[in-house]
Design a protein around this motif. Structure first.
Motif, PDB file in Angstrom:
ATOM      1  N   ARG A   7      -4.437   2.035 -27.984  1.00 36.92           N
ATOM      2  CA  ARG A   7      -4.924   2.522 -26.700  1.00 36.92           C
ATOM      3  C   ARG A   7      -6.308   1.940 -26.433  1.00 36.92           C
ATOM      4  O   ARG A   7      -7.169   1.954 -27.313  1.00 36.92           O
ATOM      5  N   ALA A   8      -6.490   1.433 -25.220  1.00 37.13           N
ATOM      6  CA  ALA A   8      -7.802   0.951 -24.789  1.00 37.13           C
ATOM      7  C   ALA A   8      -8.029   1.541 -23.415  1.00 37.13           C
ATOM      8  O   ALA A   8      -7.439   1.085 -22.432  1.00 37.13           O
ATOM      9  N   GLY A   9      -8.840   2.573 -23.353  1.00 36.82           N
ATOM     10  CA  GLY A   9      -9.011   3.307 -22.091  1.00 36.82           C
ATOM     11  C   GLY A   9      -7.679   3.938 -21.725  1.00 36.82           C
ATOM     12  O   GLY A   9      -7.077   4.622 -22.548  1.00 36.82           O
ATOM     13  N   ASP A  10      -7.191   3.666 -20.510  1.00 38.82           N
ATOM     14  CA  ASP A  10      -5.919   4.248 -20.095  1.00 38.82           C
ATOM     15  C   ASP A  10      -4.774   3.245 -20.201  1.00 38.82           C
ATOM     16  O   ASP A  10      -3.776   3.354 -19.484  1.00 38.82           O
ATOM     17  N   ALA A  11      -4.945   2.259 -21.104  1.00 40.04           N
ATOM     18  CA  ALA A  11      -3.917   1.234 -21.266  1.00 40.04           C
ATOM     19  C   ALA A  11      -3.463   1.116 -22.715  1.00 40.04           C
ATOM     20  O   ALA A  11      -4.150   1.564 -23.643  1.00 40.04           O
ATOM     21  N   LEU A  12      -2.297   0.501 -22.871  1.00 41.58           N
ATOM     22  CA  LEU A  12      -1.709   0.240 -24.179  1.00 41.58           C
ATOM     23  C   LEU A  12      -1.793  -1.269 -24.394  1.00 41.58           C
ATOM     24  O   LEU A  12      -1.245  -2.039 -23.598  1.00 41.58           O
ATOM     25  N   GLU A  13      -2.514  -1.677 -25.438  1.00 40.34           N
ATOM     26  CA  GLU A  13      -2.804  -3.102 -25.618  1.00 40.34           C
ATOM     27  C   GLU A  13      -2.317  -3.643 -26.955  1.00 40.34           C
ATOM     28  O   GLU A  13      -2.364  -2.943 -27.975  1.00 40.34           O
ATOM     29  N   ARG A  14      -1.912  -4.909 -26.937  1.00 38.06           N
ATOM     30  CA  ARG A  14      -1.628  -5.618 -28.180  1.00 38.06           C
ATOM     31  C   ARG A  14      -1.954  -7.089 -28.013  1.00 38.06           C
ATOM     32  O   ARG A  14      -1.726  -7.668 -26.954  1.00 38.06           O
ATOM     33  N   VAL A  15      -2.502  -7.680 -29.068  1.00 38.77           N
ATOM     34  CA  VAL A  15      -2.751  -9.125 -29.090  1.00 38.77           C
ATOM     35  C   VAL A  15      -1.713  -9.778 -29.990  1.00 38.77           C
ATOM     36  O   VAL A  15      -1.542  -9.363 -31.142  1.00 38.77           O
ATOM     37  N   TYR A  16      -1.006 -10.757 -29.456  1.00 38.92           N
ATOM     38  CA  TYR A  16      -0.027 -11.515 -30.224  1.00 38.92           C
ATOM     39  C   TYR A  16      -0.585 -12.899 -30.539  1.00 38.92           C
ATOM     40  O   TYR A  16      -0.974 -13.626 -29.622  1.00 38.92           O
ATOM     41  N   PRO A  17      -0.611 -13.299 -31.808  1.00 37.06           N
ATOM     42  CA  PRO A  17      -1.013 -14.666 -32.135  1.00 37.06           C
ATOM     43  C   PRO A  17       0.174 -15.616 -32.019  1.00 37.06           C
ATOM     44  O   PRO A  17       1.316 -15.216 -32.248  1.00 37.06           O
ATOM     45  N   PRO A  42       2.199  -6.070 -16.330  1.00 35.67           N
ATOM     46  CA  PRO A  42       1.050  -5.850 -17.223  1.00 35.67           C
ATOM     47  C   PRO A  42      -0.108  -6.765 -16.853  1.00 35.67           C
ATOM     48  O   PRO A  42       0.038  -7.660 -16.016  1.00 35.67           O
ATOM     49  N   ASP A  43      -1.253  -6.544 -17.482  1.00 37.64           N
ATOM     50  CA  ASP A  43      -2.283  -7.581 -17.531  1.00 37.64           C
ATOM     51  C   ASP A  43      -1.953  -8.471 -18.717  1.00 37.64           C
ATOM     52  O   ASP A  43      -1.717  -7.978 -19.835  1.00 37.64           O
ATOM     53  N   LEU A  44      -1.935  -9.773 -18.474  1.00 38.04           N
ATOM     54  CA  LEU A  44      -1.634 -10.756 -19.520  1.00 38.04           C
ATOM     55  C   LEU A  44      -2.799 -11.720 -19.622  1.00 38.04           C
ATOM     56  O   LEU A  44      -3.100 -12.430 -18.657  1.00 38.04           O
ATOM     57  N   LEU A  45      -3.455 -11.727 -20.778  1.00 38.45           N
ATOM     58  CA  LEU A  45      -4.574 -12.655 -20.993  1.00 38.45           C
ATOM     59  C   LEU A  45      -4.105 -13.756 -21.927  1.00 38.45           C
ATOM     60  O   LEU A  45      -3.885 -13.531 -23.122  1.00 38.45           O
ATOM     61  N   LEU A  46      -3.925 -14.946 -21.341  1.00 37.91           N
ATOM     62  CA  LEU A  46      -3.450 -16.115 -22.085  1.00 37.91           C
ATOM     63  C   LEU A  46      -4.628 -16.972 -22.505  1.00 37.91           C
ATOM     64  O   LEU A  46      -5.392 -17.453 -21.657  1.00 37.91           O
ATOM     65  N   SER A  47      -4.781 -17.148 -23.812  1.00 40.51           N
ATOM     66  CA  SER A  47      -5.805 -18.049 -24.349  1.00 40.51           C
ATOM     67  C   SER A  47      -5.087 -19.027 -25.273  1.00 40.51           C
ATOM     68  O   SER A  47      -3.886 -18.967 -25.439  1.00 40.51           O
ATOM     69  N   TRP A  48      -5.831 -19.947 -25.873  1.00 42.39           N
ATOM     70  CA  TRP A  48      -5.179 -20.859 -26.810  1.00 42.39           C
ATOM     71  C   TRP A  48      -4.797 -20.074 -28.057  1.00 42.39           C
ATOM     72  O   TRP A  48      -5.660 -19.484 -28.725  1.00 42.39           O
ATOM     73  N   GLY A  49      -3.486 -20.037 -28.349  1.00 38.86           N
ATOM     74  CA  GLY A  49      -3.038 -19.437 -29.602  1.00 38.86           C
ATOM     75  C   GLY A  49      -2.910 -17.931 -29.614  1.00 38.86           C
ATOM     76  O   GLY A  49      -2.598 -17.342 -30.656  1.00 38.86           O
ATOM     77  N   VAL A  51      -2.073 -14.185 -26.939  1.00 34.32           N
ATOM     78  CA  VAL A  51      -1.860 -13.515 -25.657  1.00 34.32           C
ATOM     79  C   VAL A  51      -2.167 -12.036 -25.853  1.00 34.32           C
ATOM     80  O   VAL A  51      -1.651 -11.403 -26.772  1.00 34.32           O
ATOM     81  N   LYS A  52      -3.025 -11.501 -24.986  1.00 35.98           N
ATOM     82  CA  LYS A  52      -3.259 -10.053 -24.993  1.00 35.98           C
ATOM     83  C   LYS A  52      -2.468  -9.425 -23.862  1.00 35.98           C
ATOM     84  O   LYS A  52      -2.571  -9.854 -22.707  1.00 35.98           O
TER      85      LYS A  52
ATOM     86  N   LEU B  45      -6.199 -14.729 -16.971  1.00 40.47           N
ATOM     87  CA  LEU B  45      -5.828 -13.308 -16.917  1.00 40.47           C
ATOM     88  C   LEU B  45      -4.940 -13.087 -15.706  1.00 40.47           C
ATOM     89  O   LEU B  45      -5.396 -13.144 -14.555  1.00 40.47           O
ATOM     90  N   LEU B  46      -3.660 -12.864 -15.991  1.00 42.83           N
ATOM     91  CA  LEU B  46      -2.654 -12.667 -14.946  1.00 42.83           C
ATOM     92  C   LEU B  46      -2.423 -11.184 -14.716  1.00 42.83           C
ATOM     93  O   LEU B  46      -2.028 -10.455 -15.635  1.00 42.83           O
TER      94      LEU B  46
END
Lengths: 80, 80
Positions: A7-17, A42-49, A51-52, B45-46
């Motif tokens: 849980r992060a604030g009012d969201a459910l978060e996971r980072v996948y490598p 969802p919010d999707l944060l795509l970085s190199w290697g 995704v949150k 961030l999508l």
């Protein structure tokens, strides 16, 4: 809460490598298609290697059953 | 700095609004392909109806010419 999710604030978060950008982008696309199908995005944060993914139901002001269901779906999609 | 872009820490950021999820996902895919071609990858961030793009050259500890070049490319891609 599902394993790996926090849980992060009012969201459910996971980072996948991921081993490379291609794999990370592929995952984003699969989650995006699932999100569009369920009309829940969802919010999707795509970085190199990596995704949150962040799920929340803004109308409900927090995490709902649909969010935990989508979180479990992400786990399946990330497994290939 | 390019119009519409702002410095945030050691990164160059811009938020693009889109009328729907499909348009936002399409933009993410176009930026991802351009990033892979140049082997220079932003944070993307999508969310529903918007995409935040963040460029930085981590090896250089800040914003380089390549970042501003990729920022301009994003502007062109967002225009369709």
């Amino acid at each position: 809460t599902h394993p790996g999710w926090e849980r992060a604030g009012d969201a459910l978060e996971r980072v996948y490598p991921f081993p490379d950008y291609s794999a990370a982008v592929g995952f984003v696309m699969r989650v995006a298609l699932a999100a569009e199908r369920r009309d829940h995005h969802p919010d999707l944060l795509l970085s190199w290697g990596k995704v949150k993914v962040s799920w929340s139901t803004h109308d409900a002001g927090g995490i709902t059953g649909l969010d935990t269901e989508m979180a479990a779906l992400c786990d399946r999609l990330s497994a290939g």
